[in-house]
Design a protein around this motif. Structure first.
Motif, PDB file in Angstrom:
ATOM      1  N   THR A 103       0.826  -1.207   0.000  1.00 44.00           N
ATOM      2  CA  THR A 103       0.000   0.000   0.000  1.00 44.00           C
ATOM      3  C   THR A 103       0.863   1.261   0.000  1.00 44.00           C
ATOM      4  N   SER A 104       1.940   1.248   0.801  1.00 43.61           N
ATOM      5  CA  SER A 104       2.819   2.418   0.884  1.00 43.61           C
ATOM      6  C   SER A 104       3.526   2.677  -0.440  1.00 43.61           C
ATOM      7  N   ILE A 105       4.101   1.620  -1.026  1.00 40.70           N
ATOM      8  CA  ILE A 105       4.810   1.775  -2.297  1.00 40.70           C
ATOM      9  C   ILE A 105       3.849   2.236  -3.387  1.00 40.70           C
ATOM     10  N   TYR A 106       2.691   1.616  -3.427  1.00 39.79           N
ATOM     11  CA  TYR A 106       1.696   1.955  -4.451  1.00 39.79           C
ATOM     12  C   TYR A 106       1.213   3.399  -4.303  1.00 39.79           C
ATOM     13  N   ALA A 107       0.798   3.787  -3.093  1.00 38.71           N
ATOM     14  CA  ALA A 107       0.213   5.113  -2.883  1.00 38.71           C
ATOM     15  C   ALA A 107       1.247   6.219  -3.065  1.00 38.71           C
ATOM     16  N   PHE A 108       2.423   6.070  -2.442  1.00 40.82           N
ATOM     17  CA  PHE A 108       3.446   7.112  -2.555  1.00 40.82           C
ATOM     18  C   PHE A 108       4.009   7.179  -3.974  1.00 40.82           C
ATOM     19  N   GLY A 109       4.192   6.034  -4.610  1.00 44.21           N
ATOM     20  CA  GLY A 109       4.709   6.026  -5.979  1.00 44.21           C
ATOM     21  C   GLY A 109       3.756   6.665  -6.952  1.00 44.21           C
ATOM     22  N   ALA A 110       2.460   6.322  -6.862  1.00 40.38           N
ATOM     23  CA  ALA A 110       1.457   6.905  -7.756  1.00 40.38           C
ATOM     24  C   ALA A 110       1.329   8.405  -7.531  1.00 40.38           C
ATOM     25  N   THR A 111       1.379   8.826  -6.256  1.00 41.88           N
ATOM     26  CA  THR A 111       1.266  10.248  -5.940  1.00 41.88           C
ATOM     27  C   THR A 111       2.448  11.032  -6.495  1.00 41.88           C
ATOM     28  N   ALA A 112       3.667  10.498  -6.304  1.00 46.31           N
ATOM     29  CA  ALA A 112       4.860  11.187  -6.807  1.00 46.31           C
ATOM     30  C   ALA A 112       4.827  11.299  -8.330  1.00 46.31           C
ATOM     31  N   PHE A 113       4.430  10.223  -8.993  1.00 48.09           N
ATOM     32  CA  PHE A 113       4.361  10.224 -10.455  1.00 48.09           C
ATOM     33  C   PHE A 113       3.302  11.203 -10.953  1.00 48.09           C
ATOM     34  N   GLY A 114       2.105  11.128 -10.387  1.00 48.26           N
ATOM     35  CA  GLY A 114       1.010  11.996 -10.826  1.00 48.26           C
ATOM     36  C   GLY A 114       1.278  13.460 -10.525  1.00 48.26           C
ATOM     37  N   LEU A 115       1.829  13.750  -9.335  1.00 46.58           N
ATOM     38  CA  LEU A 115       2.082  15.142  -8.956  1.00 46.58           C
ATOM     39  C   LEU A 115       3.177  15.755  -9.826  1.00 46.58           C
ATOM     40  N   THR A 116       4.192  14.969 -10.178  1.00 47.41           N
ATOM     41  CA  THR A 116       5.262  15.474 -11.045  1.00 47.41           C
ATOM     42  C   THR A 116       4.712  15.876 -12.415  1.00 47.41           C
TER      43      THR A 116
END
Length: 600
Positions: free
Chosen positions: A97-110
């Motif tokens: 959950t942590s890898i998925y949520a933080f990774g998706a957020t970093a990618f989308g926000l960038t």
């Protein structure tokens, strides 16, 4: 721009306000008895809709009974928590959950920050199309987006992977944490873009210009000035997007569950829908409580960041126009990057659905294949005995949920912003609380709540009304935030002027509040409509019987049964309908793009 007539009206309204009595008789906002009565009724309703289901969720996490209806003091204990915390799978869920949520957020926000900067601070061509195109990707439901990438990048049937094999390149596996982060990141971009554009547009460029005059190059200015000024806004948007990634069910459900890659939302769903044994709802509740704690922490962090934004004030009373950066020959590569985002987020998924919907079975595109296209899948989907029912049910949910969300949010915000009711802070916190609760968890909470209501003769579990209630409660967090901001911009002098002129409360509401709040009403209604159609988590938990299926549940079940061509046909029609509906309601609520530009 304020005219002299406008100034006269404002002065007259102020004079009338001063002349008006402090406690005007007949004002629905200020009558002590009537106001207190409906304020208390509204507070009781919100406590019932928000507090009671969450109470059942907490109590159910201690229950060792197999069914929610069998809960009693004798079967309450900590065994569910002991089992959850001692299970190694729980710690793996934390990791996934942590890898998925933080990774998706970093990618989308960038991506979102890059797009917002390009359209607000550079001379990139085609800005009007970018402004229109990026938000339009909201019309692509996350579930359909994930399904489209299965059709493209599945190791077995993916069209792109089939092409890669022909040139001896290893296939790309979309059934992975990386694939989930990629698709979810694309889904997060339009919302983050819409939040970041006003931030960049309203930022006074004086500090950036001072840095440039001091000899700093633009890269240094961007890093040391612009990004630091935007930091609170970026953090707020990032935390908000993290909460969105945590609560989503459809993307990890489509891309993770087939490969046994579970996050909290999909694991809770799997526990409640096991077919090999009796579902252990108490364990699902205990797991949900960990999920809720994680989500609440992010909400607290979001509130703290928002509270401290005044330290980074960047909007002043001086007139200014942000300086545009000349990209030179990089203008067209930058435009190509924007097109790539639109290609991956909506164009490619739509085209693959269109292609698959015209074939009898999935095959690599070729001239021979194109000669075999047929509309048979559209005809077959139209003849599905449950499609008409699902469409009608979805339309019912859209009308009831979107309208209820707008009305309930408006009344809650009126109490919070316009009254002196002692419980308005409690009302505000209760209204925002559903935003911290993931959809799958909220569905589980309402499952317990509606089953308990059945015990006292109110049997609505499994019906469309149960889904509509759960949707409405889930969406009032967004609705009240939007309404609060809009109502704060309407000066009380307008109400006082209407009262002194003899207008009854209902006429004041109709002639003053409704015209001024019309864009907000329409915006919240469209937002709720899109989310009703897109969301599958709550309906999958609460629906019972094929007569109560909605479109998202029907598509989920058809996909699960391997009916990919029919899903493609429904997906094409669904995407086009959502895009058309968004455009129609946007024009109806805000006017044409030319008018919007003129207003800006």
């Amino acid at each position: 721009m304020t005219t002299s007539n406008g100034a006269d009206v404002a002065q007259a309204a102020s004079a009338l306000s001063a002349a008006a009595p402090e406690q005007p008789r007949g004002s629905w906002l200020r009558l002590p008895t009537l106001a207190t009565a409906w304020h208390l009724a509204l507070l009781a309703l919100v406590v019932l809709l928000v507090g009671l289901p969450l109470t059942f969720l907490v109590v159910g996490s201690f229950s060792t009974s197999h069914l929610p209806t069998d809960i009693s003091l004798s079967n309450l204990g900590f065994s569910n928590y002991a089992e959850v915390w001692s299970d190694r799978e729980t710690w793996k869920l934390f990791y996934n959950t942590s890898i998925y949520a933080f990774g998706a957020t970093a990618f989308g926000l960038t991506i979102a920050a890059s797009l917002a900067w390009l359209v607000e601070r550079s001379n990139i061509p085609g800005k009007v199309w970018i402004y229109a195109g990026v938000p339009m990707t909201l019309a692509m439901p996350g579930m359909l987006q994930a399904m489209a990438y299965v059709l493209l990048l599945s190791p077995r049937i993916g069209l792109i992977n089939r092409g890669l094999r022909l040139v001896d390149i290893d296939p790309i596996n979309i059934y992975s944490l990386g694939g989930m982060m990629f698709v979810e990141g694309l889904r997060l971009v339009p919302t983050a873009f819409l939040m970041l554009v006003p931030l960049l547009r309203s930022m006074d460029p004086a500090l950036e210009e001072a840095a440039a005059m001091s000899g700093a190059n633009y890269q240094s200015t961007l890093r040391k000035v612009t990004l630091r000024l935007m930091l609170p806004g970026l953090l707020a948007v990032g935390i908000y997007q993290l909460m969105s990634a945590l609560e989503v069910f459809e993307v990890p459900g489509i891309l993770g569950m087939p490969a046994d890659i579970f996050v909290f939302s999909t694991k809770i769903y799997a526990i409640g829908h096991t077919v090999s044994e009796t579902p252990t709802y108490g364990k699902a509740n205990a797991l949900a409580m960990i999920y809720v704690a994680f989500a609440v922490l992010t909400t607290v962090a979001y509130a703290k960041v928002i509270a401290r934004q005044e330290r980074y004030t960047i909007v002043t009373g001086k007139g200014y126009r942000p300086r545009l950066i000349d990209l030179g020959w990089w203008r067209w590569p930058a435009f190509a990057l924007v097109f790539l985002f639109l290609l991956f987020s909506i164009i490619l998924p739509f085209l693959v659905f269109l292609y698959v919907s015209l074939l009898t079975f999935i095959q690599i595109p070729s001239l021979a294949t194109l000669q075999k296209v047929t509309l048979a899948n559209y005809w077959k989907a139209a003849q599905d005995p449950y499609l008409a029912t699902a469409l009608w049910n979805t339309l019912f949910l859209i009308v009831v949920t979107a309208t209820s969300t707008v009305l309930l949010s408006f009344f809650i915000s009126m109490v919070i912003v316009r009254s002196k009711f002692w419980g308005r802070w409690i009302l505000d916190q209760l209204a925002f609380m559903p935003h911290a609760i993931p959809g799958i968890v909220f569905g589980l909470a309402f499952l317990w709540f509606f089953l308990a209501m059945g015990g006292v003769g109110i049997d609505i579990f499994g019906s469309l009304w149960s889904i509509a209630i759960a949707f409405t409660v889930s969406y009032i967090a967004y609705g009240t935030r939007a309404m609060n901001s809009a109502i704060l911009q309407i000066h009380k002098d307008l109400e006082q002027a209407a009262y002194v002129s003899g207008a009854p409360p209902w006429r004041t509401m109709w002639r003053i509040f409704f015209p001024l709040l019309k864009p907000t009403f329409v915006g919240v209604w469209i937002w709720a409509m899109l989310h009703v159609v897109r969301s599958a988590a709550i309906p999958l938990i609460l629906y019972e019987g094929e007569d109560n299926q909605v479109l998202s549940v029907l598509i989920w079940n058809m996909w699960d049964q391997g009916e990919m061509q029919e899903v493609g046909a429904i997906g094409v029609v669904m995407i086009l309908t959502l895009m058309a509906a968004t455009l129609v309601f946007r024009v109806a609520g805000f006017g044409s793009g030319k008018n919007i530009q003129a207003a800006n």
